[in-house]
Design an enzyme around this catalytic site. Structure first.
Site, mmCIF file in Angstrom:
data_model
loop_
_atom_site.group_PDB
_atom_site.id
_atom_site.type_symbol
_atom_site.label_atom_id
_atom_site.label_comp_id
_atom_site.label_asym_id
_atom_site.label_seq_id
_atom_site.Cartn_x
_atom_site.Cartn_y
_atom_site.Cartn_z
ATOM 1 N N ASN A 1 -4.757 6.118 -1.041
ATOM 2 C CA ASN A 1 -3.868 6.189 0.318
ATOM 3 C C ASN A 1 -3.193 7.740 -0.057
ATOM 4 O OD1 ASN A 1 -4.704 4.140 1.758
ATOM 5 N ND2 ASN A 1 -2.852 3.056 1.224
ATOM 6 N N SER B 1 0.743 -1.080 0.045
ATOM 7 C CA SER B 1 0.086 0.036 -0.052
ATOM 8 C C SER B 1 0.774 1.100 0.218
ATOM 9 C CB SER B 1 -1.004 -0.168 1.144
ATOM 10 O OG SER B 1 -0.455 -0.199 2.426
#
Ligand code: CAA
Length: 286
Positions: free
Chosen positions: A193, A122
């Protein structure tokens, strides 16, 4: 390279994300090899998946026979060599570049030359992860969201040297797993993100600035901004350690002050208050 037809999927690392991805894979009908470092960790993941499938049976969204057949598609292994027949392997191990480099280098020697290697990272760069192999064109990002079986999005990340075939194959797989895939480039935090991490860190700063409790902040953002889950509940779900690590990794690359993790949450991480997984974070869990 031309991408193989995907029949067998490997998932390396069966923590919360890897187990969720393995669940999606077996539910979509793929023979799935799940690799964990010990039998106990593998069994823990299978129990977790079996539990969520049982909830589907309880709610009459699946029959007991279907649940049995779905679970039969998951083969647990501790040896990486067991992934040799996989058409695509999704890595979901610890967010540590060295560990990922070692894994990808080893995987390259095990899988077929046309097999695709995907990472669920991520906050690390897919291009940097791919630099560990001599065939980086087969490496792509497949970034799922927590909890993977429930969140519809998967970001299909094109690294600098990813081939069109690998990106297309990962996109098609995302669709077959029942997800809404989007294609994006390998930039820090990709799409979600890049936006969500600074936003969550702003939320945590607001706790102190507005002198409110986690409950009040969660009420503010669910009742006032329509979030499905308040920010404190969400960070507890994602894991305080995971969130701090992702914030630090993005901050290192982008140097925007809002991305840096607030001292309060770093202190929580250092104190072992990791959220749901440790039983205590912003909230306490049984
Ligand atoms: N795995 C598999 N199945 C699960 C699960 C999990 N982790 N958690 C819950 N379920 C199943 C359960 O069986 C549950 O039913 P029961 O409670 O009856 O057993 C069923 O799904 C429904 O669960 P909920 O009632 O909790 O579902 P909900 O309607 O309340 O929605 C939600 C839950 C989808 C998580 C919703 O609250 C939501 O969208 N929250 C926001 C989550 C989010 O923003 N995630 C992104 C995090 S950031 C990230 O992931 C990026 C990163 O890189 C770290």
């Amino acid at each position: 390279m031309s991408a193989p037809e995907i029949r067998t999927i490997g998932v390396v690392g069966l923590g919360a994300m890897g187990a969720g991805i393995a669940q999606l894979s077996i539910e979509a009908g793929y023979e799935t090899v799940g690799r964990e470092v010990t039998d106990e960790l593998g069994e823990k993941a299978r129990d977790r998946i079996a539990h969520f499938l049982q909830r589907k049976v309880d709610k009459e969204r699946m029959t007991a026979d279907e649940r049995f057949a779905v679970l039969e598609r998951l083969a647990l292994q501790t040896e990486l060599a067991a992934l040799s027949d996989c058409d695509l392997v999704i890595e979901a191990i610890v967010e540590d570049l060295e560990a990922k480099h070692a894994l990808f280098a080893e995987l390259e020697g095990i899988v077929r030359p046309d097999a695709i290697l995907a990472t669920n990272t991520s906050a690390l760069s897919v291009t940097e992860i791919a630099s560990a192999v001599s065939t980086p064109e087969r490496v792509v990002g497949m970034h799922f969201f927590n909890p993977a079986p429930l969140m519809p999005l998967v970001e299909i990340v094109r690294a600098e040297l990813s081939s069109d075939d690998a990106v297309d194959a990962a996109y098609t797989l995302g669709e077959r797993l029942g997800k809404k895939p989007i294609r994006c480039h390998d930039t820090p935090g990709f799409v979600v993100n890049r936006i969500l991490i600074p936003l969550l860190n702003d939320c945590i700063r607001a706790l102190d600035e507005a002198r409110i409790s986690p409950e009040e902040l969660d009420t503010a953002m669910t009742a006032g901004a329509g979030w499905p889950m308040g920010p404190c509940t969400l960070v507890d779900l994602v894991g305080i350690d995971v969130h701090v690590h992702a914030s630090e990794a993005l901050y290192e690359k982008l140097r925007e002050p809002r991305i840096a993790p607030p001292p309060r949450i770093v202190a929580m991480r250092n104190a072992g208050l990791l959220g749901r997984k440790s039983g205590r974070g912003f909230y306490s869990y049984d």
